[in-house]
Design a protein around this motif. Structure first.
Motif, PDB file in Angstrom:
ATOM      1  N   UNK A  35      15.927 -58.693  19.082  1.00  0.00           N
ATOM      2  CA  UNK A  35      15.856 -59.065  20.482  1.00  0.00           C
ATOM      3  C   UNK A  35      14.492 -59.698  20.729  1.00  0.00           C
ATOM      4  N   UNK A  36      14.458 -61.007  21.032  1.00  0.00           N
ATOM      5  CA  UNK A  36      13.156 -61.670  21.207  1.00  0.00           C
ATOM      6  C   UNK A  36      12.376 -61.064  22.364  1.00  0.00           C
ATOM      7  N   UNK A  37      11.057 -61.090  22.217  1.00  0.00           N
ATOM      8  CA  UNK A  37      10.163 -60.617  23.263  1.00  0.00           C
ATOM      9  C   UNK A  37       9.091 -61.677  23.502  1.00  0.00           C
ATOM     10  N   UNK A  38       8.392 -61.527  24.601  1.00  0.00           N
ATOM     11  CA  UNK A  38       7.272 -62.402  24.899  1.00  0.00           C
ATOM     12  C   UNK A  38       5.991 -61.702  24.446  1.00  0.00           C
ATOM     13  N   UNK A  39       5.395 -62.197  23.376  1.00  0.00           N
ATOM     14  CA  UNK A  39       4.223 -61.579  22.770  1.00  0.00           C
ATOM     15  C   UNK A  39       2.965 -62.346  23.190  1.00  0.00           C
ATOM     16  N   UNK A  40       2.100 -61.749  23.979  1.00  0.00           N
ATOM     17  CA  UNK A  40       0.876 -62.457  24.392  1.00  0.00           C
ATOM     18  C   UNK A  40      -0.040 -62.694  23.189  1.00  0.00           C
ATOM     19  N   UNK A  41      -0.690 -63.827  23.124  1.00  0.00           N
ATOM     20  CA  UNK A  41      -1.610 -64.091  22.003  1.00  0.00           C
ATOM     21  C   UNK A  41      -2.751 -63.086  21.918  1.00  0.00           C
ATOM     22  N   UNK A  42      -3.224 -62.599  23.060  1.00  0.00           N
ATOM     23  CA  UNK A  42      -4.320 -61.626  23.028  1.00  0.00           C
ATOM     24  C   UNK A  42      -3.908 -60.331  22.348  1.00  0.00           C
ATOM     25  N   UNK A  43      -2.634 -59.963  22.447  1.00  0.00           N
ATOM     26  CA  UNK A  43      -2.156 -58.745  21.788  1.00  0.00           C
ATOM     27  C   UNK A  43      -2.090 -58.924  20.281  1.00  0.00           C
ATOM     28  N   UNK A  44      -1.744 -60.117  19.835  1.00  0.00           N
ATOM     29  CA  UNK A  44      -1.629 -60.384  18.407  1.00  0.00           C
ATOM     30  C   UNK A  44      -2.970 -60.735  17.777  1.00  0.00           C
ATOM     31  N   UNK A  45      -3.962 -61.033  18.567  1.00  0.00           N
ATOM     32  CA  UNK A  45      -5.233 -61.546  18.046  1.00  0.00           C
ATOM     33  C   UNK A  45      -5.892 -60.602  17.028  1.00  0.00           C
ATOM     34  N   UNK A  46      -6.009 -59.257  17.271  1.00  0.00           N
ATOM     35  CA  UNK A  46      -6.679 -58.401  16.270  1.00  0.00           C
ATOM     36  C   UNK A  46      -5.986 -58.417  14.912  1.00  0.00           C
ATOM     37  N   UNK A  47      -4.648 -58.362  14.912  1.00  0.00           N
ATOM     38  CA  UNK A  47      -3.920 -58.379  13.652  1.00  0.00           C
ATOM     39  C   UNK A  47      -4.042 -59.721  12.956  1.00  0.00           C
ATOM     40  N   UNK A  48      -3.963 -60.814  13.723  1.00  0.00           N
ATOM     41  CA  UNK A  48      -4.110 -62.142  13.128  1.00  0.00           C
ATOM     42  C   UNK A  48      -5.514 -62.354  12.589  1.00  0.00           C
ATOM     43  N   UNK A  49      -6.514 -61.854  13.289  1.00  0.00           N
ATOM     44  CA  UNK A  49      -7.891 -61.997  12.812  1.00  0.00           C
ATOM     45  C   UNK A  49      -8.098 -61.233  11.509  1.00  0.00           C
TER      46      UNK A  49
ATOM     47  N   UNK B 171      -6.993 -71.515  19.103  1.00  0.00           N
ATOM     48  CA  UNK B 171      -6.241 -70.887  20.194  1.00  0.00           C
ATOM     49  C   UNK B 171      -4.805 -71.392  20.254  1.00  0.00           C
ATOM     50  N   UNK B 172      -4.623 -72.687  20.022  1.00  0.00           N
ATOM     51  CA  UNK B 172      -3.256 -73.235  20.050  1.00  0.00           C
ATOM     52  C   UNK B 172      -2.426 -72.694  18.895  1.00  0.00           C
ATOM     53  N   UNK B 173      -3.051 -72.535  17.727  1.00  0.00           N
ATOM     54  CA  UNK B 173      -2.320 -71.983  16.589  1.00  0.00           C
ATOM     55  C   UNK B 173      -1.937 -70.534  16.844  1.00  0.00           C
ATOM     56  N   UNK B 174      -2.832 -69.762  17.453  1.00  0.00           N
ATOM     57  CA  UNK B 174      -2.517 -68.373  17.773  1.00  0.00           C
ATOM     58  C   UNK B 174      -1.377 -68.291  18.763  1.00  0.00           C
ATOM     59  N   UNK B 175      -1.343 -69.226  19.733  1.00  0.00           N
ATOM     60  CA  UNK B 175      -0.245 -69.236  20.699  1.00  0.00           C
ATOM     61  C   UNK B 175       1.075 -69.544  20.011  1.00  0.00           C
ATOM     62  N   UNK B 176       1.063 -70.500  19.095  1.00  0.00           N
ATOM     63  CA  UNK B 176       2.292 -70.858  18.383  1.00  0.00           C
ATOM     64  C   UNK B 176       2.780 -69.709  17.513  1.00  0.00           C
ATOM     65  N   UNK B 177       1.854 -69.079  16.823  1.00  0.00           N
ATOM     66  CA  UNK B 177       2.247 -67.977  15.938  1.00  0.00           C
ATOM     67  C   UNK B 177       2.731 -66.781  16.748  1.00  0.00           C
ATOM     68  N   UNK B 178       2.100 -66.503  17.882  1.00  0.00           N
ATOM     69  CA  UNK B 178       2.549 -65.390  18.723  1.00  0.00           C
ATOM     70  C   UNK B 178       3.960 -65.622  19.234  1.00  0.00           C
ATOM     71  N   UNK B 179       4.270 -66.853  19.605  1.00  0.00           N
ATOM     72  CA  UNK B 179       5.633 -67.161  20.040  1.00  0.00           C
ATOM     73  C   UNK B 179       6.632 -66.983  18.906  1.00  0.00           C
ATOM     74  N   UNK B 180       6.248 -67.405  17.706  1.00  0.00           N
ATOM     75  CA  UNK B 180       7.124 -67.256  16.544  1.00  0.00           C
ATOM     76  C   UNK B 180       7.367 -65.784  16.210  1.00  0.00           C
ATOM     77  N   UNK B 181       6.302 -64.978  16.217  1.00  0.00           N
ATOM     78  CA  UNK B 181       6.442 -63.556  15.901  1.00  0.00           C
ATOM     79  C   UNK B 181       7.291 -62.854  16.952  1.00  0.00           C
ATOM     80  N   UNK B 182       7.053 -63.140  18.230  1.00  0.00           N
ATOM     81  CA  UNK B 182       7.841 -62.501  19.271  1.00  0.00           C
ATOM     82  C   UNK B 182       9.310 -62.873  19.212  1.00  0.00           C
TER      83      UNK B 182
END
Length: 794
Positions: free
Chosen positions: A49-63, A76-87
């Protein structure tokens, strides 16, 4: 440049299986246009079930994944794209099930594999191509191994086979923890039931102290880093302080994660309200708060808890030092925690609770006088209770949750991505290797399974200059030679001293260099009679203080640690015996690895199934050194006993442990929690003092194991008493806790017990002291992760 990157990404595109184009010839009776197969989804694949994942929430794990592990920088744009993909593709399980961490790691690997820049932009088609390729290989939020994954690289599809094999890379690169395990010519899949080798010895690896990765703890970034400077036997003097600083940092960060040292904001805000509303309500005790020694200035008459290194000043007084300062200790009214449950010597890192009394005038330079930060502060710290830092379980350190029945899940925190031994990290290989361990050792009903193959035989104090030792070896090897071929133990560990007196020291009763080689030639002649064991087992030799070359100048005293393996000039005959046994044996090398003799260091580590099991072997007369150097406390009084409180264990639990014998019986769990957090540390040893029926050997074993594991260090003594090579001091760390620990000490009684999930054992001397014609040794079973003492008359 962009065209090159795009073309390289297109080469890494995953080719998915398509329908073959049928022939339109009349003889085959096939239509001109092929009939497309209906794409049906796998019923076992869970829906996301897709969710809306904010980039700020994914930032620590991505970093942590892109920057710290792969040295890549996300825009920042790459983090936004990846957060959308993960969610979209992982849903709510991106954090709880650890789906996002694996996807991010795979993205970074593909990006680096295709030679792109270190900065990952969100614009352009590069990142979109990576996400498109990964999306085609995902099912249920996970990457399907049959479609994509490979040990050699990420997202590589094998054109010739629908299954992708995990193969060994010849170079054991530690940069990529996915490739660090190194499986020799072994094909393995996460969901494949057919394992190429069901021999546990196939998964055994010996890591000596000088091959172990050199890591240092970065207190600022709270992570372990690889030491880039080349190791040396004569390093810069600053390495001595770095060795002590690393020990302090590891204990300090371990302590801060302990529940007793974590302040609860809810408890602090509600404690007064609960007390007024219900006076009979039990309020949780307050947590400890560590005070730096330098902060004691100006706080005379206050109570504090200090963490520091015990030592002695030039005047002979006992002092406690941390990274800020040092202070003199007064132990007249101090009580050890637990009472008579551990040893405390200079060189150990301890917790001290007491009262600070500031002097009216400071004599000599120091903080508060003419000195600066890092000197001795004036005054005396009156210690009320002294204890060791609480131990931390292995699964907590690695961030693994044991769900019971052999199932594990990853959790947040810990050092799961750190490869401590060069065999792969827990996050990268732990889950896969535990599945292999379960298939190799866990299925008792398969015809190729045998309980004997998972055993490791440990023999201590093998004095080859004693004829009775050679007779005992013949008897023990004869017992295992009578067993079936598929039940031969996978390893025999022979621990020194291999002579009763120091060789090459001059005037010793064990002779010199020629005699020492003759002792091993005699061992080779005995081993040659048991070729069936030699061709199916690994023999590991651990030296002691009486063995060369260190004994040439130490004369059997405590030599420098870690100690190198025995010189090859003494071991050539033994190696020749193994070569002969392997040559005469007619067997398949892929299913049954050749027998070998490995001359390792002291200490040494055995890993079974990569990071799944770790066995540390250490030879030292540590119990005798602890008795000689330990602090003496005043005898306990009746008031101390009355004021003592229980440490969380009931009297029934104590009795059940007391009825167990230290050697040869079921291991025990002791001292699960050091103390509960209260203003005054309770005395947990009162129960033991009131029960003199506890066997003395069991009590000594508990003290020894608790002392060593709480310190997390194999040699917690001053460097003047037990020298350590500064650049290789990390090999003495017991962090994370090993699965099993062998403390080979002939002065301590044989024992086998479990403390905080670590199974500690001491096989004792091979020739049992005080028992004529009796040989004793230890059997460790990798299946149960327990050991038992065995004895036989010869």
């Amino acid at each position: 440049m962009v065209a090159h990157v795009v073309s390289s990404f297109s080469q890494a595109t995953i080719t998915c299986e398509t329908n073959p184009i049928s022939s339109s010839a009349a003889a085959f009776g096939t239509p001109v246009h092929p009939i497309r197969r209906k794409q049906t989804s796998d019923a076992t694949t869970p829906s996301i079930l897709p969710i809306s994942l904010p980039p700020a929430t994914l930032r620590p794990l991505a970093f942590r994944t892109f920057t710290k592990k792969h040295n890549l920088t996300l825009t920042s744009s790459a983090l936004q794209t990846i957060a959308t993909f993960i969610g979209t593709h992982c849903g709510s399980g991106w954090r709880e099930e650890g789906l996002a961490e694996k996807i991010l790691d795979e993205m970074a690997k593909v990006w680096k594999k295709n030679g792109a820049s270190v900065i990952v932009p969100g614009e352009g088609s590069d990142l979109a191509n990576v996400l498109r390729n990964i999306e085609g290989c995902m099912a249920g939020g996970r990457i399907v191994p049959q479609r994509a994954l490979s040990r050699h690289g990420s997202l590589v599809h094998d054109q010739g086979s629908s299954n992708t094999a995990l193969m060994k890379s010849d170079s054991l690169s530690r940069d990529d923890s996915q490739q660090s395990l190194g499986l020799t010519a072994l094909e393995l899949e996460d969901n494949n039931e057919n394992i190429q080798s069901h021999n546990p010895r196939y998964w055994l690896r010996i890591v000596d102290a000088f091959e172990q990765p050199r890591l240092t703890y970065n207190a600022t970034q709270k992570m372990f880093e690889v030491v880039g400077k080349r190791a040396s036997l004569l390093p810069d003097p600053t390495q001595r302080m770095a060795l002590l600083r690393d020990r302090y940092h590891m204990v300090h960060q371990r302590l801060l994660r302990n529940e007793a040292f974590q302040t609860s904001t809810v408890t602090t805000s509600r404690s007064k309200t609960l007390e007024h509303s219900s006076p009979e309500m039990v309020i949780p005790p307050q947590a400890y708060k560590l005070t730096p020694i330098a902060n004691l200035l100006g706080r005379s008459g206050s109570t504090h808890v200090l963490l520091g290194l015990l030592g002695t000043s030039p005047t002979g007084n006992l002092v406690l030092s941390d990274l800020t300062a040092s202070i003199a200790l007064e132990l007249e009214h101090a009580r050890p925690i637990p009472e008579d449950g551990a040893w405390f010597t200079p060189g150990m890192i301890v917790l001290a609770e007491g009262l600070y009394e500031e002097e009216e005038s400071v004599v000599g330079p120091g903080l508060g006088g003419d000195g600066g930060v890092g000197g001795s502060i004036g005054g005396i710290f009156h210690v009320a209770s002294l204890g060791g830092p609480p131990c931390e379980r292995r699964n907590v350190t690695l961030g693994v949750i044991d769900n019971g029945e052999g199932s594990h899940t990853t959790a947040a925190g810990g050092f799961g991505w750190t490869d401590f031994l060069g065999v792969g990290s827990e996050r990268a290989n732990g889950s896969m290797m535990r599945n292999v361990e379960k298939k190799v050792l866990g299925q008792h009903h398969l015809p190729h399974q045998s309980p004997g193959r998972s055993r490791v035989i440990i023999l201590g104090e093998v004095n080859l200059d004693n004829s009775r030792t050679l007779e005992a070896l013949k008897k023990i090897l004869g017992l295992y030679a009578l067993e079936q071929a598929d039940q031969t133990p996978m390893a025999f560990v022979l621990v020194g001293n291999f002579t009763r007196n120091a060789v090459l020291a001059g005037g010793g009763g064990s002779g010199g260099s020629i005699e020492y080689k003759e002792y091993f030639d005699g061992l080779a002649s005995i081993l040659s009679d048991y070729s069936s064991i030699l061709e199916d087992s690994t023999f590991v030799f651990i030296p002691g203080d009486n063995d060369p070359w260190a004994s040439a100048f130490s004369a059997g005293a405590g030599a420098v640690l870690p100690k190198r393996a025995l010189p090859e000039i003494y071991t050539s005959r033994v190696k020749r015996v193994f070569t002969t046994a392997n040559t005469e044996a007619k067997k398949s090398t892929d299913q049954k690895p050749k027998g070998e003799a490995i001359w390792s260091t002291n200490p040494s580590r055995l890993t079974i199934f990569g990071p799944a099991q770790e066995l540390v072997i250490f030879r030292d007369d540590i119990s005798g050194r602890l008795r000689r150097k330990a602090l003496r406390f005043r005898p306990a009084t009746e008031s101390d006993t009355l004021n003592a409180d229980s440490d969380g264990r009931s009297r029934e639990d104590e009795d059940s442990d007391d009825q167990q014998v230290a050697a040869g019986q079921e291991p025990m769990d002791v001292d699960r929690i050091i103390e509960s957090a209260e203003s005054v540390v309770p005395d947990s040893g009162a129960n033991e003092r009131s029960h003199p029926e506890i066997p003395a050997n069991l009590h000594t074993a508990r003290k020894l194991v608790k002392t060593v594991l709480d310190q997390g260090y194999l040699s917690p003594f001053p460097l003047t008493d037990r020298p350590v090579l500064w650049d290789f001091g990390g090999s003495l760390n017991l962090y994370p806790l090993p699965t099993a620990l062998v403390l080979m000490d002939p002065e301590a009684p044989p024992f086998a017990l479990t403390y905080e999930g670590c199974h500690a054992m001491n096989p004792g001397a091979l020739i049992a002291p005080g028992k004529r014609g009796v040989a004793q040794w230890m059997e460790y079973d990798a299946r149960t992760r327990k050991a038992k003492t065995r004895a036989v008359r010869f």
